[in-house]
Motif scaffolding. Structure first.
Motif, mmCIF file in Angstrom:
data_model
loop_
_atom_site.group_PDB
_atom_site.id
_atom_site.type_symbol
_atom_site.label_atom_id
_atom_site.label_comp_id
_atom_site.label_asym_id
_atom_site.label_seq_id
_atom_site.Cartn_x
_atom_site.Cartn_y
_atom_site.Cartn_z
ATOM 1 N N GLN A 213 0.824 -1.207 0.000
ATOM 2 C CA GLN A 213 0.000 0.000 0.000
ATOM 3 C C GLN A 213 0.858 1.258 0.000
ATOM 4 O OE1 GLN A 213 -2.381 -1.204 3.418
ATOM 5 N NE2 GLN A 213 -4.222 -1.080 2.135
ATOM 6 N N PHE A 214 1.950 1.257 0.773
ATOM 7 C CA PHE A 214 2.863 2.403 0.729
ATOM 8 C C PHE A 214 3.490 2.527 -0.664
ATOM 9 C CE2 PHE A 214 3.173 2.090 5.506
ATOM 10 C CZ PHE A 214 2.709 3.357 5.766
ATOM 11 N N LEU A 215 3.903 1.388 -1.256
ATOM 12 C CA LEU A 215 4.481 1.421 -2.604
ATOM 13 C C LEU A 215 3.510 2.017 -3.614
ATOM 14 C CD1 LEU A 215 6.403 -1.968 -3.036
ATOM 15 C CD2 LEU A 215 7.317 0.336 -3.362
ATOM 16 N N GLU A 216 2.256 1.645 -3.517
ATOM 17 C CA GLU A 216 1.247 2.145 -4.445
ATOM 18 C C GLU A 216 0.998 3.645 -4.274
ATOM 19 O OE1 GLU A 216 -2.086 -0.329 -3.483
ATOM 20 O OE2 GLU A 216 -1.264 -2.067 -4.543
ATOM 21 N N ASN A 217 1.419 4.191 -3.146
ATOM 22 C CA ASN A 217 1.177 5.609 -2.865
ATOM 23 C C ASN A 217 2.459 6.421 -2.734
ATOM 24 O OD1 ASN A 217 -1.888 6.035 -2.479
ATOM 25 N ND2 ASN A 217 -1.425 4.061 -1.531
#
Length: 103
Positions: free
Chosen positions: A13-17
């Motif tokens: 989720q951090f990677l996607e954001n």
């Protein structure tokens, strides 16, 4: 031993954001943006997932480590312990470190 359940975003989720802003309200009432710009994986296997995320805040952000209440348009709101790691002309840099056992 008691456990404290904390609902934090996952590494994916951090990677996607990446390259997005998180808003924090400081104790004095000011709001500042933390710009998520980097995720570094240190260990990733079937037993352990360890990584860190790096944020850039404005130069006038307080250079103090502590728990910040962050709000994000996609990830929602959560508390995250951040540590200032360097000051540069373009801002104050903070790091959060995660170490999750996957057992």
């Amino acid at each position: 031993m008691s456990q404290i359940a904390v609902d934090l975003p996952t590494k994916n989720q951090f990677l996607e954001n990446l390259d997005s802003d998180f808003r924090a309200t400081l104790d004095d009432g000011r709001s500042i943006d933390f710009h998520l710009f980097k995720l570094e994986t240190t260990i990733s296997n079937k037993v352990q997932d360890a990584f860190s995320i790096l944020f850039r805040a404005p130069s006038d952000a307080p250079p103090e480590q502590g728990t910040f209440h962050l709000e994000h348009g996609v990830l929602g709101s959560f508390d995250l312990f951040l540590v200032p790691i360097k000051q540069k002309e373009d801002g104050l840099y903070f790091e959060a470190v995660f170490n999750r056992l996957l057992l």
